[in-house]
Design an enzyme around this catalytic site. Structure first.
Site, PDB file in Angstrom:
ATOM      1  CG  HIS A 207       0.373   6.346  -0.591  1.00  0.00           C
ATOM      2  ND1 HIS A 207      -0.723   6.875  -1.236  1.00  0.00           N
ATOM      3  CD2 HIS A 207      -0.112   5.676   0.497  1.00  0.00           C
ATOM      4  CE1 HIS A 207      -1.828   6.549  -0.575  1.00  0.00           C
ATOM      5  NE2 HIS A 207      -1.478   5.822   0.470  1.00  0.00           N
TER       6      HIS A 207
ATOM      7  CG  HIS B  39      -1.756   1.214   1.384  1.00  0.00           C
ATOM      8  ND1 HIS B  39      -3.049   1.285   0.921  1.00  0.00           N
ATOM      9  CD2 HIS B  39      -1.493   2.437   1.937  1.00  0.00           C
ATOM     10  CE1 HIS B  39      -3.546   2.490   1.188  1.00  0.00           C
ATOM     11  NE2 HIS B  39      -2.617   3.207   1.808  1.00  0.00           N
ATOM     12  CD  GLU B  40       1.692   3.636   3.697  1.00  0.00           C
ATOM     13  OE1 GLU B  40       1.969   4.703   3.101  1.00  0.00           O
ATOM     14  OE2 GLU B  40       0.648   3.484   4.353  1.00  0.00           O
TER      15      GLU B  40
END
Length: 447
Positions: free
Chosen positions: A26, A22-23
């Protein structure tokens, strides 16, 4: 490994994989949009491991593994030198900021599809949907008979028990009758309607499922006879179909395991009738009080059931990919269905699970094999994607809401509004986490 240690270990593996992915979403999109990344952290709090790359980005693994973050150069958090202003987050166009924020949930969605794809190619061991119903239960009254095989639910084909329970779980969220097509032990197909509207458990899926009384049937066929135990000494063999215990009929192995201690408590010498080579045969067996695998002592005769019929799904790459897209779509629809029904009051918030529940399922799925663990990872990743897109401040969805407002009004949301939203978001988030944790503890106490 003990269940507790196993649950903790597989929870850390799950969170580590999904949070990192997920990170990284980003991080990857921020770098592509020209934003300077100061820190990439898996976990919160005190760093356990840290490394600074040549470009100045700090990578770390922190002590609290319940999430992670990507810290970017941001003028709202301190002064930015003129030389670095073109690398600052808030100075980018609103569309680039939307892309950076949406990338986390998007990467979780990509991971979901990839995990399902791998699962279908590896294969997830499952069992055929051969079912039974508790006598007098809602399912039994509706017409479900021991040995029925589910072939379709709601008009869609069903190939294994997992698919059946998925459809059933969605149905149990509401109160609409559920049409089921089954094939009986005589080979004839018939249609049965499960009256889910007759269930009353305040929207708690687990309790509604118990009230329904539907479950897998374990055939009353002997799959193992323990040498030296009473059944072996009496002459029972593998393949014998158990018909009765002391004249009381047996429809599946569950009936047998209930009747043996019940009848042995009256007299240890019991009569077990079986069918062998098409002919009935009765054995006089003297049951023994015995403990198995650390369980309390109970009356046993030393037989085990035949394994259930397998129904493993395994496809080639092309079919597996199409099935992964279908599973992702179905999972998304199911999640939004649950959220909608909880908001409307049709489904209970008791259906929420927290860290403890996730840890227990992680351990169970890992013990059942790689296919099951990939399925679990896919479902949790999909849930994270959807949760993060909810319009709650402090979540990605809350930031996306601010940027959509900025697009409409032509200027950023005021700092005062954003701070107020952060407080509201924190309260909502901690309320949900507390409720989920309470549900986990309550389930443990009840079980």
């Amino acid at each position: 490994m003990s269940p507790v240690l196993g649950s903790v270990f597989w929870l850390l593996v799950t969170l580590g994989v999904l949070v990192t992915f997920h990170e990284f979403g980003h991080y990857w999109v921020a770098r592509r949009c020209g934003v300077r990344v100061l820190r990439f952290s898996v976990g919160f709090g005190r760093p356990l491991w840290r490394r600074v790359a040549k470009d100045g980005t700090e990578y770390q693994i922190a002590a609290i593994p319940l999430g992670g973050y990507v810290k970017m150069l941001d003028a709202r958090e301190g002064d930015v030198s003129p030389a670095q202003r073109d690398e600052e987050f808030t100075g980018k166009s609103v569309w680039k900021r939307i892309a950076i924020v949406a990338a986390g949930p998007a990467f979780n969605l990509i991971f979901t599809i990839a995990a399902f794809w791998a699962m279908y190619m590896i294969g997830k061991p499952d069992v055929a949907p051969v079912i039974t119903a508790e006598p007098g239960s809602v399912a039994a009254v509706a017409g479900i008979r021991p040995g029925d095989r589910i072939v379709a639910m709601n008009g869609d084909p069903v190939g294994n028990w997992s698919e059946a329970t998925e459809v059933l779980a969605n149905g149990l969220l509401g109160n609409d009758p559920l049409p089921v097509r089954v094939t009986g032990t005589d080979g004839a197909q018939r249609d049965v309607v499960l009256p889910l509207q007759n269930l009353n458990a305040n929207g708690d899926i687990g309790k509604r499922f118990t009230q329904l009384g539907l479950g897998l049937q374990l055939p009353a066929i002997v799959g193992q006879v323990v040498p030296g135990d009473p059944a072996s000494l009496a002459g029972m063999r593998i393949g014998d179909r158990i018909l009765a215990v002391n004249g009381k009929p047996v429809s599946d192995f569950g009936d047998f395991t209930k009747l043996v201690p019940e009848q042995a408590a009256i007299s240890p010498r019991i009569a077990v009738t079986v069918q062998r080579d098409g002919q009935p045969k009765t054995f006089e067996i003297t049951a023994r009080m015995k403990s198995e695998q650390g369980q309390p002592t109970r009356w046993l005769v030393g037989v085990a059931p035949r394994p259930m019929e397998e129904a493993t799904l395994r496809y080639g790459p092309a079919r597996a990919f199409s099935e992964s897209l279908r599973a992702t779509w179905t999972g998304t629809a199911s999640t939004f269905n649950l959220i909608g029904k909880m908001l409307s009051g049709e489904a209970s918030t008791k259906n929420l699970s927290g860290v403890i529940g996730i840890a227990q399922v992680a351990n169970d799925s890992a013990n059942r094999g790689l296919g099951w663990f990939l399925n679990f990872l896919a479902l949790v990743s999909l849930s994270l994607a959807i949760l993060n897109l909810l319009p709650i401040p402090v979540l990605d969805g809350g930031h996306l809401l601010y940027y959509l407002i900025e697009l409409i009004k032509g200027s950023p949301v005021s700092e005062r509004t954003m701070i107020a939203g952060q407080y509201v978001g924190i309260v909502l988030l901690f309320t949900l986490m507390g409720l989920a944790f309470f549900n986990d503890i309550q389930r443990m106490l009840v079980s």
